[in-house]
Design a protein around this motif. Sequence first.
Motif, PDB file in Angstrom:
ATOM      1  N   LYS A  45      -4.580  -7.326  -3.245  1.00 26.63           N
ATOM      2  CA  LYS A  45      -3.721  -8.513  -3.081  1.00 26.63           C
ATOM      3  C   LYS A  45      -2.340  -8.075  -2.572  1.00 26.63           C
ATOM      4  O   LYS A  45      -2.272  -7.170  -1.756  1.00 26.63           O
ATOM      5  N   MET A  46      -1.250  -8.669  -3.086  1.00 24.20           N
ATOM      6  CA  MET A  46       0.081  -8.289  -2.579  1.00 24.20           C
ATOM      7  C   MET A  46       0.727  -7.267  -3.526  1.00 24.20           C
ATOM      8  O   MET A  46       1.800  -7.492  -4.093  1.00 24.20           O
ATOM      9  N   PHE A  47       0.027  -6.152  -3.707  1.00 25.82           N
ATOM     10  CA  PHE A  47       0.528  -5.078  -4.565  1.00 25.82           C
ATOM     11  C   PHE A  47       0.490  -3.757  -3.806  1.00 25.82           C
ATOM     12  O   PHE A  47      -0.400  -3.530  -2.997  1.00 25.82           O
ATOM     13  N   LYS A  48       1.431  -2.892  -4.107  1.00 25.84           N
ATOM     14  CA  LYS A  48       1.560  -1.495  -3.680  1.00 25.84           C
ATOM     15  C   LYS A  48       2.262  -1.319  -2.325  1.00 25.84           C
ATOM     16  O   LYS A  48       1.821  -1.808  -1.294  1.00 25.84           O
ATOM     17  N   THR A  49       3.335  -0.533  -2.399  1.00 24.32           N
ATOM     18  CA  THR A  49       4.015  -0.057  -1.200  1.00 24.32           C
ATOM     19  C   THR A  49       3.200   1.111  -0.640  1.00 24.32           C
ATOM     20  O   THR A  49       2.233   1.564  -1.267  1.00 24.32           O
ATOM     21  N   GLN A  50       3.635   1.631   0.501  1.00 24.85           N
ATOM     22  CA  GLN A  50       2.913   2.767   1.078  1.00 24.85           C
ATOM     23  C   GLN A  50       2.981   3.980   0.144  1.00 24.85           C
ATOM     24  O   GLN A  50       1.979   4.683  -0.046  1.00 24.85           O
ATOM     25  N   ALA A  51       4.148   4.215  -0.429  1.00 31.48           N
ATOM     26  CA  ALA A  51       4.280   5.363  -1.339  1.00 31.48           C
ATOM     27  C   ALA A  51       3.348   5.194  -2.545  1.00 31.48           C
ATOM     28  O   ALA A  51       2.677   6.140  -2.970  1.00 31.48           O
ATOM     29  N   GLU A  52       3.289   3.982  -3.065  1.00 33.75           N
ATOM     30  CA  GLU A  52       2.410   3.734  -4.223  1.00 33.75           C
ATOM     31  C   GLU A  52       0.932   3.884  -3.852  1.00 33.75           C
ATOM     32  O   GLU A  52       0.115   4.344  -4.647  1.00 33.75           O
ATOM     33  N   SER A  53       0.602   3.504  -2.626  1.00 32.89           N
ATOM     34  CA  SER A  53      -0.813   3.624  -2.249  1.00 32.89           C
ATOM     35  C   SER A  53      -1.202   5.092  -2.070  1.00 32.89           C
ATOM     36  O   SER A  53      -2.329   5.480  -2.382  1.00 32.89           O
ATOM     37  N   GLU A  54      -0.266   5.906  -1.594  1.00 38.23           N
ATOM     38  CA  GLU A  54      -0.561   7.344  -1.486  1.00 38.23           C
ATOM     39  C   GLU A  54      -0.748   7.976  -2.860  1.00 38.23           C
ATOM     40  O   GLU A  54      -1.637   8.799  -3.069  1.00 38.23           O
ATOM     41  N   THR A  74     -19.525  10.238  -6.712  1.00 36.44           N
ATOM     42  CA  THR A  74     -20.167   8.915  -6.763  1.00 36.44           C
ATOM     43  C   THR A  74     -21.396   8.921  -5.853  1.00 36.44           C
ATOM     44  O   THR A  74     -21.308   9.422  -4.724  1.00 36.44           O
ATOM     45  N   PRO A  75     -22.527   8.388  -6.340  1.00 34.68           N
ATOM     46  CA  PRO A  75     -23.730   8.361  -5.496  1.00 34.68           C
ATOM     47  C   PRO A  75     -23.426   7.782  -4.109  1.00 34.68           C
ATOM     48  O   PRO A  75     -22.742   6.756  -4.005  1.00 34.68           O
ATOM     49  N   THR A  76     -23.924   8.447  -3.074  1.00 38.70           N
ATOM     50  CA  THR A  76     -23.523   8.093  -1.700  1.00 38.70           C
ATOM     51  C   THR A  76     -24.007   6.711  -1.281  1.00 38.70           C
ATOM     52  O   THR A  76     -23.461   6.128  -0.360  1.00 38.70           O
ATOM     53  N   GLU A  77     -25.022   6.170  -1.961  1.00 42.79           N
ATOM     54  CA  GLU A  77     -25.503   4.851  -1.514  1.00 42.79           C
ATOM     55  C   GLU A  77     -24.573   3.722  -1.966  1.00 42.79           C
ATOM     56  O   GLU A  77     -24.765   2.570  -1.587  1.00 42.79           O
ATOM     57  N   ARG A  78     -23.551   4.042  -2.746  1.00 44.12           N
ATOM     58  CA  ARG A  78     -22.574   2.996  -3.117  1.00 44.12           C
ATOM     59  C   ARG A  78     -21.459   2.955  -2.076  1.00 44.12           C
ATOM     60  O   ARG A  78     -20.778   3.948  -1.870  1.00 44.12           O
ATOM     61  N   GLU A  79     -21.261   1.790  -1.467  1.00 44.89           N
ATOM     62  CA  GLU A  79     -20.165   1.641  -0.515  1.00 44.89           C
ATOM     63  C   GLU A  79     -18.887   1.361  -1.311  1.00 44.89           C
ATOM     64  O   GLU A  79     -18.876   0.463  -2.159  1.00 44.89           O
ATOM     65  N   ILE A  80     -17.846   2.145  -1.058  1.00 43.94           N
ATOM     66  CA  ILE A  80     -16.567   1.956  -1.754  1.00 43.94           C
ATOM     67  C   ILE A  80     -15.541   1.471  -0.725  1.00 43.94           C
ATOM     68  O   ILE A  80     -15.370   2.105   0.317  1.00 43.94           O
ATOM     69  N   ILE A  81     -14.868   0.375  -1.043  1.00 45.04           N
ATOM     70  CA  ILE A  81     -13.923  -0.215  -0.085  1.00 45.04           C
ATOM     71  C   ILE A  81     -12.593  -0.502  -0.780  1.00 45.04           C
ATOM     72  O   ILE A  81     -12.576  -0.980  -1.922  1.00 45.04           O
ATOM     73  N   LEU A  82     -11.503  -0.250  -0.071  1.00 43.19           N
ATOM     74  CA  LEU A  82     -10.188  -0.661  -0.564  1.00 43.19           C
ATOM     75  C   LEU A  82      -9.604  -1.676   0.416  1.00 43.19           C
ATOM     76  O   LEU A  82      -9.383  -1.357   1.595  1.00 43.19           O
ATOM     77  N   CYS A  83      -9.399  -2.920  -0.056  1.00 44.10           N
ATOM     78  CA  CYS A  83      -8.828  -3.984   0.774  1.00 44.10           C
ATOM     79  C   CYS A  83      -7.355  -4.109   0.398  1.00 44.10           C
ATOM     80  O   CYS A  83      -7.026  -4.562  -0.700  1.00 44.10           O
ATOM     81  N   VAL A  84      -6.497  -3.682   1.299  1.00 45.86           N
ATOM     82  CA  VAL A  84      -5.093  -3.452   0.939  1.00 45.86           C
ATOM     83  C   VAL A  84      -4.159  -4.280   1.816  1.00 45.86           C
ATOM     84  O   VAL A  84      -4.575  -4.808   2.851  1.00 45.86           O
ATOM     85  N   PRO A  85      -2.880  -4.396   1.443  1.00 45.97           N
ATOM     86  CA  PRO A  85      -1.910  -5.116   2.271  1.00 45.97           C
ATOM     87  C   PRO A  85      -1.800  -4.476   3.669  1.00 45.97           C
ATOM     88  O   PRO A  85      -2.021  -3.271   3.822  1.00 45.97           O
ATOM     89  N   PHE A  86      -1.435  -5.283   4.651  1.00 52.37           N
ATOM     90  CA  PHE A  86      -1.377  -4.797   6.040  1.00 52.37           C
ATOM     91  C   PHE A  86      -0.522  -3.544   6.179  1.00 52.37           C
ATOM     92  O   PHE A  86      -0.870  -2.621   6.911  1.00 52.37           O
ATOM     93  N   THR A  87       0.614  -3.507   5.463  1.00 52.27           N
ATOM     94  CA  THR A  87       1.523  -2.370   5.630  1.00 52.27           C
ATOM     95  C   THR A  87       0.937  -1.075   5.075  1.00 52.27           C
ATOM     96  O   THR A  87       1.400   0.010   5.408  1.00 52.27           O
ATOM     97  N   ASP A  88      -0.070  -1.178   4.226  1.00 52.74           N
ATOM     98  CA  ASP A  88      -0.690   0.033   3.655  1.00 52.74           C
ATOM     99  C   ASP A  88      -1.857   0.543   4.495  1.00 52.74           C
ATOM    100  O   ASP A  88      -2.361   1.647   4.263  1.00 52.74           O
TER     101      ASP A  88
END
Length: 241
Positions: free
Chosen positions: A11-20, A33-47
């Motif tokens: 959502k609208m959380f985390k600056t670039q420094a916080e995301s790093e 983590t077992p490779t058949e699990r897709e892991i996704i991070l949906c982040v703010p545009f600036t990140d």
Amino acid sequence: MRKTVIAGNWKMFKTQAESEDFLKSFLPAVQETPTEREIILCVPFTDLNVLSRNLHGSRVMLGAQNVHWQDEGAFTGEISPPMLTEIGVRYVVIGHSERRQYFGETDETVNLRLKSAQKHGLTPILCVGETKQQRDRGETEKLIAMQIERDLVGVDQDNLVIAYEPIWAIGTGDTCESKEANRVIGLIRTQLKNPDVPIQYGGSVKPNLIDDIMAQPEIDGVLVGGASLEAESFARIVNYH
Ligand code: PGA
């Protein structure tokens, strides 16, 4: 075979420094983590850019939280599909209830966004779900069926993820009972042309609930808000038993 898809929605959380900072703890925790699990991070545009660089060579996929239906144009505050694909974004959340509720998103604009995302090779994560009032009035099934029907007109079901997110369960700590989520997700599946579309549950998913949620036969993954902001808690969710 349906794919397992675990996505964090910052959502609208985390600056670039916080995301790093997040990645420093998160990436080592999902190495096994077992490779058949897709892991996704949906982040703010600036990140997106900083994540794109840091996720290079990792198995974690990058996602955005919105996309416009035009390639470019006078649409202040929007983002276009080529702007996302250029930096390695693969997934995009579309029709989240917060966008429907606060930013005038309709089934019609959701449908336009879905089709444009797919045209550019992005995989949309379409969110649907009922309010508390709709549930109390016994309208859940009808409402979800209508959203699915309207949102998916002309949409390719071979490149799609759906998230069932009851609005009353989002950010409230009031998780939908896993058997009930399983039931609604099963109903959604009966409406699809492609029964292999992964369907997630979303709404107050927490580490202590994940094993039970993922044990449900119809639930193919989760879309996680609050609990994806902390590396340890999101890693536990990704590494469900
Ligand atoms: P939550 O959010 O996990 O904080 O309830 C879920 C979502 O909005 O996708």
